[in-house]
Write an enzyme that holds these catalytic residues in place. Structure first.
Site, PDB file in Angstrom:
ATOM      1  N   SER A 213       0.736  -1.268  -0.212  1.00 54.68           N
ATOM      2  CA  SER A 213       0.114  -0.142  -0.109  1.00 54.68           C
ATOM      3  C   SER A 213       0.795   1.468  -0.036  1.00 54.68           C
ATOM      4  CB  SER A 213      -0.860  -0.012   1.164  1.00 54.68           C
ATOM      5  OG  SER A 213      -1.961   1.025   1.289  1.00 54.68           O
ATOM      6  N   GLY A 283      -7.445   1.969  -4.098  1.00 53.99           N
ATOM      7  CA  GLY A 283      -8.098   2.486  -2.830  1.00 53.99           C
ATOM      8  C   GLY A 283      -7.710   4.003  -2.589  1.00 53.99           C
ATOM      9  N   CYS A 365      -6.143  10.085  26.919  1.00 50.63           N
ATOM     10  CA  CYS A 365      -5.239  10.231  27.950  1.00 50.63           C
ATOM     11  C   CYS A 365      -3.867   9.486  27.659  1.00 50.63           C
ATOM     12  CB  CYS A 365      -5.774   9.744  29.182  1.00 50.63           C
ATOM     13  SG  CYS A 365      -7.144  10.779  29.707  1.00 50.63           S
TER      14      CYS A 365
END
Length: 425
Positions: A213, A283, A365
C-alpha cells in the site's frame, strides 16, 4: 448547497496549497472545500463545535476515475472498499462502471446494496471466513483470490464453481505498508497450487499480486508482472482457462503518472499478444484526496521560558487523534495542517504573525496519541481555533475508534468540484 456552485471557484481567500493533486482538478476543488468549512463554522449553534468534521469532494473521485481511464485505459479499476467504505464514493464509482474489491461479507453486502452486480466484485481476501465464503456462493460473487492449499480445500467443499485467482508473492520495499509477509504464494508454491486445483476440478482463471500500500517505486511492477506471466503460463500448461491479471493496489495520486507509464510498459513487455483481462485494486488513489478533516483546538500548553524541555515548549490538543482519524500517523507522517480561525476566516498568506513549532496531541489520555511533532504554525493560535488537514480520505474514518469515550463517527459534508458529480450529493 451554496458551496457546490461554480461561483465558489473565484473566492479570494485560498490558503497556500491545493487539496487536489490530480491534473484533471483545478482551483474549484480547493475553493468549495474551503467554502464548506467556512460555512460550517459560521453556523452559530446548529452543531456541536466540540467535534471534528469532514468535507468530501465527490468531484475529486469522479475526476480521478477519468484520469485513471486516460492513463490506464486497458486496466479496469476495482475499488478497494476497505480504504473508505463511504457509500457516496461507492455510488460515484458504481455509476462509472467500476468494479469493487471486497474482503468480507459486510463489504459485499454494502456495495451490492448500492446496486453493484456480483459480477463486478472480486472477493479479494486470500484467507476467508467460511460464513463469508458461503455468502459469496449464495450471492453469486464467483471471483475470489487464494494463495494456499487449505483455502483451496475450503473452496472445494463450499464453492467448487468459483472462479479462482491465484495471489502471487510480490513486494515493493519502498511501500508504506508491505503485504508480502502475510499474503502471496512463491513461484514454486504457485505451480503446486495450480496442479492441486486442477486435480480437484477447481477453475483458476487468473493471477493477482499486490506490491504494497502507498507504493512509491514504479519499477516494482516489472518483476511482479514478469512473475505473473510465468505463473499465468504455468496455469495454461496445467489446463486452466487463464484470462485475468489483477495487478493489485497501492496506487497514490501523487506519482500515478509515473506508475501508469511503468505499468503500461510492463504489460506490453510481458503480456503482449495475450488475450487477458487486466484489473487493479486502487483504494487510496480514489479516496485520499477526496476528504479534508477539520479539527478544533481544545487545549494549549506553553512551557515557561526557563523550562529545560526545549522540544515540547508549545503544545496543541485537538478533538481528534490517532485513536480517531489520524491512526495512520502512527506509521507515516500525516499531511501538513493549515489554520482556520474560530471566526471561520482562513489564515492569510501575508500575515506578519510570528510562527513557532508545536507538538500536536489528540484528545485521549494516552501518551502515544501524538498527531504531529515539531509543526510550524502561527504563534497566536488559541483554543477554539481550528486546523484542517487535506488528503485524509484513505484508511482514516473507517479505522476510527471510541477509545476513552470519544466519538468515532465524523460528520461529513458532501460537495462536488465537478458538476458532473453533483447528482451524487
Amino acid at each position: 448547497m451554496p458551496y457546490a456552485t461554480e461561483e465558489t471557484s473565484s473566492v479570494a481567500w485560498f490558503p497556500e496549497g491545493n487539496l487536489c493533486h490530480s491534473k484533471t482538478c483545478g482551483p474549484r476543488t480547493n475553493g468549495i472545500v474551503l467554502e464548506a468549512m467556512k460555512g460550517k463554522l459560521s453556523q452559530p449553534s446548529e452543531w456541536d463545535r466540540s467535534e471534528p468534521f469532514c468535507v468530501m469532494d465527490l468531484g475529486y473521485v469522479y475526476n480521478e476515475y477519468q484520469r485513471w481511464t486516460s492513463l490506464l485505459p486497458d486496466v479496469k479499476p476495482f475499488y478497494a472498499v476497505k480504504c473508505n467504505p463511504d457509500t457516496h464514493i461507492i455510488k460515484v464509482l458504481n455509476a462509472m462502471n467500476s468494479g469493487f474489491d471486497c474482503a468480507s461479507r459486510n463489504e459485499m453486502e454494502l456495495v451490492m446494496s448500492q446496486g453493484v452486480a456480483p459480477e463486478r466484485i472480486i472477493f479479494a481476501n486470500p484467507c476467508k471466513k467460511i460464513s463469508d465464503l458461503e455468502y459469496a456462493q449464495q450471492s453469486g460473487v464467483r471471483k475470489m483470490t487464494f494463495d494456499n492449499e487449505a483455502e483451496l480445500q475450503k473452496i472445494r467443499q463450499r464453492f467448487p464453481d468459483a472462479q479462482l485467482i491465484l495471489r502471487c508473492l510480490a513486494s515493493d520495499p519502498s511501500a508504506t505498508y508491505s503485504l508480502g509477509s502475510k499474503f502471496g504464494a512463491s513461484s514454486a508454491t504457485s505451480v503446486k497450487l495450480l496442479q492441486c486445483a486442477k486435480s480437484w476440478g477447481l477453475s483458476v482463471v487468473g493471477v493477482s499480486f499486490h506490491i504494497g500500500s502507498n507504493a512509491k517505486d514504479p519499477t516494482a511492477f516489472d518483476k511482479a508482472i514478469q512473475n505473473s506471466r510465468e505463473v499465468f503460463d504455468a496455469g495454461l500448461r496445467t489446463g486452466h482457462d487463464m484470462h485475468l491479471l489483477d495487478i493489485g493496489g497501492g496506487f497514490s495520486a501523487h506519482n500515478f503518472d509515473a506508475m501508469a507509464s511503468s505499468i503500461r510498459q510492463c504489460i506490453g513487455k510481458y503480456f503482449c499478444g495475450i488475450d487477458v483481462e487486466i484489473v487493479a485494486e486502487p483504494g487510496r488513489y480514489f479516496a485520499a484526496g477526496a476528504l479534508t478533516l477539520a479539527c478544533g483546538i481544545i487545549g494549549r500548553r506553553d512551557a515557561a521560558a526557563n523550562d529545560e524541555d526545549k522540544e515540547n515548549r508549545h503544545m496543541l490538543y485537538l478533538n481528534d487523534g490517532v485513536y480517531g482519524t489520524f491512526i495512520c500517523n502512527i506509521f507515516e507522517p500525516g499531511p501538513q495542517p493549515k489554520v482556520l480561525r474560530a471566526s471561520g476566516d482562513f489564515y492569510p498568506l501575508d500575515s506578519e504573525d510570528e510562527y513557532e513549532r508545536y507538538t500536536i496531541w489528540g484528545p485521549t489520555c494516552d501518551g502515544t496519541d501524538c498527531v504531529a511533532e515539531s509543526v510550524a504554525l502561527p504563534k497566536s493560535l488559541a483554543i477554539d481555533d481550528w486546523l484542517y488537514f487535506p488528503e485524509m480520505g484513505a484508511y482514516s474514518t473507517c479505522l476510527s475508534t471510541g477509545f476513552n469515550g470519544f466519538h468515532s463517527d465524523r460528520e461529513t459534508i458532501y460537495m462536488s468540484s465537478d458538476p458532473a458529480a453533483d447528482i451524487y450529493l
